[in-house]
Design a protein around this motif. Structure first.
Motif, PDB file in Angstrom:
ATOM      1  N   ASP A   1     -32.440   7.947  -8.255  1.00  0.00           N
ATOM      2  CA  ASP A   1     -31.519   7.052  -8.935  1.00  0.00           C
ATOM      3  C   ASP A   1     -30.129   7.073  -8.355  1.00  0.00           C
ATOM      4  N   ASN A   2     -29.821   8.014  -7.503  1.00  0.00           N
ATOM      5  CA  ASN A   2     -28.480   8.123  -6.968  1.00  0.00           C
ATOM      6  C   ASN A   2     -28.393   7.530  -5.573  1.00  0.00           C
TER       7      ASN A   2
ATOM      8  N   ALA B   1     -28.383   0.112  -4.771  1.00  0.00           N
ATOM      9  CA  ALA B   1     -29.306  -0.575  -5.678  1.00  0.00           C
ATOM     10  C   ALA B   1     -28.684  -0.829  -7.040  1.00  0.00           C
ATOM     11  N   ASP B   2     -27.572  -0.147  -7.380  1.00  0.00           N
ATOM     12  CA  ASP B   2     -26.987  -0.342  -8.703  1.00  0.00           C
ATOM     13  C   ASP B   2     -26.020  -1.527  -8.731  1.00  0.00           C
ATOM     14  N   GLY B   3     -25.955  -2.294  -7.639  1.00  0.00           N
ATOM     15  CA  GLY B   3     -25.164  -3.503  -7.652  1.00  0.00           C
ATOM     16  C   GLY B   3     -23.745  -3.334  -7.175  1.00  0.00           C
TER      17      GLY B   3
ATOM     18  N   ALA C   1     -21.680  17.897 -10.413  1.00  0.00           N
ATOM     19  CA  ALA C   1     -22.121  16.709  -9.678  1.00  0.00           C
ATOM     20  C   ALA C   1     -21.203  15.524  -9.938  1.00  0.00           C
ATOM     21  N   ALA C   2     -20.735  15.387 -11.175  1.00  0.00           N
ATOM     22  CA  ALA C   2     -19.818  14.294 -11.490  1.00  0.00           C
ATOM     23  C   ALA C   2     -18.485  14.472 -10.772  1.00  0.00           C
TER      24      ALA C   2
ATOM     25  N   LYS D   1     -22.264   9.218 -12.148  1.00  0.00           N
ATOM     26  CA  LYS D   1     -21.214   8.630 -12.970  1.00  0.00           C
ATOM     27  C   LYS D   1     -20.990   9.484 -14.216  1.00  0.00           C
ATOM     28  N   TRP D   2     -19.776   9.375 -14.771  1.00  0.00           N
ATOM     29  CA  TRP D   2     -19.416  10.207 -15.917  1.00  0.00           C
ATOM     30  C   TRP D   2     -20.220   9.855 -17.155  1.00  0.00           C
ATOM     31  N   LEU D   3     -20.511   8.587 -17.359  1.00  0.00           N
ATOM     32  CA  LEU D   3     -21.310   8.213 -18.526  1.00  0.00           C
ATOM     33  C   LEU D   3     -22.714   8.793 -18.408  1.00  0.00           C
TER      34      LEU D   3
END
Length: 360
Positions: A279-280, A327-329, A93-94, A100-102
């Motif tokens: 969340d994605n 939504a994550d800015g 998925a990353a 995101k990788w983190l």
């Protein structure tokens, strides 16, 4: 001079787009359900292998058990975290640009912890079984976990060498990860996605089971190796490398050839993402917008994106800008749609504009 956002005609008001940040699951909630889903997967799959046997005559086949556990986890928790429950899936998925990788790193940690806890529960249960505790040391929990650990050469159920074990794990994981990425796209049938992913998992597990004991999931392999004898830990490296290689193949191919979803009228929106997760980032796809246009409702909501429309102009489309905001800015991405030609403007439309011609 007529503003490009002016909608003309006496009975047609201006469509105004409002972008709203919908609430999403926090990182703690996502990691918790990733650990819980991994626990369910390992507890169900390895538990069936331990207590019901691997053959269909002795109970539920191991591959079917893993598949059913995955389906249950996706239905119950997939909408919170995306339903990976597998480091290889998170890695794919990353690479595909979905997370995101983190976040991937934290997902892997949670998945491994959940798998280890599940194996610990099974280990504790085995220790109190009369067949183990009363065997005088002839039958131990570690020897039983040997049958669950993944291996090659003499530790393969069919004594398959390293090259064969590597090949089956890479191919099996690539197939499974590709099905996951495809089934969780925004345009896929989301009702059937958990079933499709679970069946793919059951299939590759069944194929790989007589060759390597079927890893396809480094977290599952790690959990079994911890409670097995020393050889399992020595061969564990292969069951991280091979699944991650297979996941890389699926993720890179998906990134290269995946098309994602258009917002509308060929416009490019935000990247497509897991159909399970809130969340994605996900697109506003045509089906959702068309459904709203058909029934005249004034809002199109899709997970973390909200698009407001005016029912009075649903018959003419979307004049003016069409925007989707993450939504994550992250930066807004907008695609303009040509205004619909109408008769000369009337004073009715002026209520929507300020003295500079901008939408109020």
């Amino acid at each position: 001079m007529t503003s490009p956002n002016t909608v003309t005609g006496p009975a047609v008001p201006v469509t105004r787009t409002a972008v709203v940040q919908a609430p999403e699951s926090g990182l703690t909630a996502r990691l918790s359900v990733e650990a819980l889903g991994s626990f369910l997967l390992v507890f169900g799959g390895l538990g069936i292998a331990l207590f019901n046997g691997s053959g269909s005559s002795a109970g539920v086949p191991v591959g079917i058990g893993f598949g059913l556990a995955l389906i249950a986890g996706l239905i119950a928790f997939g909408h919170i975290s995306g339903g990976h429950f597998n480091p290889a899936v998170s890695f794919a998925a990353a690479l595909a640009g979905k997370i995101k990788w983190l976040q991937t790193l934290w997902y892997v940690v949670a998945q491994v912890i959940g798998a280890i806890v599940a194996a610990l529960v099974l280990f504790a249960v085995l220790n109190v079984l009369p067949a183990v505790s009363g065997s005088g040391g002839k039958l131990t929990t570690r020897t039983l976990f040997n049958s669950l650990a993944n291996g090659f050469d003499t530790h393969s159920p069919s004594t398959v060498p390293l090259a064969g074990a590597l090949l089956i794990e890479v191919v099996g994981t690539a197939i499974f990860a590709a099905v996951f990425l495809g089934a969780t796209q925004a345009r896929a049938n989301r009702t059937l996605a958990p079933i499709g992913v679970g069946l793919a998992y059951a299939t590759v597990i069944t194929v790989a089971l007589p060759i390597t004991n079927a890893s396809i999931n480094p977290a599952r392999s790690t959990a079994a190796a911890i409670f097995a004898e020393g050889w399992a830990g020595q061969q564990l490296w292969l069951f991280w490398v091979a699944p991650l290689l297979g996941a890389a193949v699926a993720g890179l191919l998906f990134r290269a050839f995946g098309t994602g979803s258009a917002v509308r009228a060929g416009a490019t929106g935000v990247d497509g993402d897991d159909a399970f997760a809130d969340d994605n980032d996900e697109d506003l796809d045509d089906e959702d917008i068309d459904a709203t246009l058909a029934n005249g409702e004034g809002r199109v909501e899709k997970k973390d994106v909200v698009l407001e429309t005016d029912p009075a102009v649903t018959a003419t489309g979307f004049p003016g800008p069409l925007a989707a905001t993450r939504a994550d800015g992250a930066a807004d991405r907008s695609a303009a749609v040509e205004p619909v030609a109408q008769p000369a403007p009337t004073t009715d439309a002026q209520d929507f504009f300020d003295d500079k011609g901008a939408v109020k």
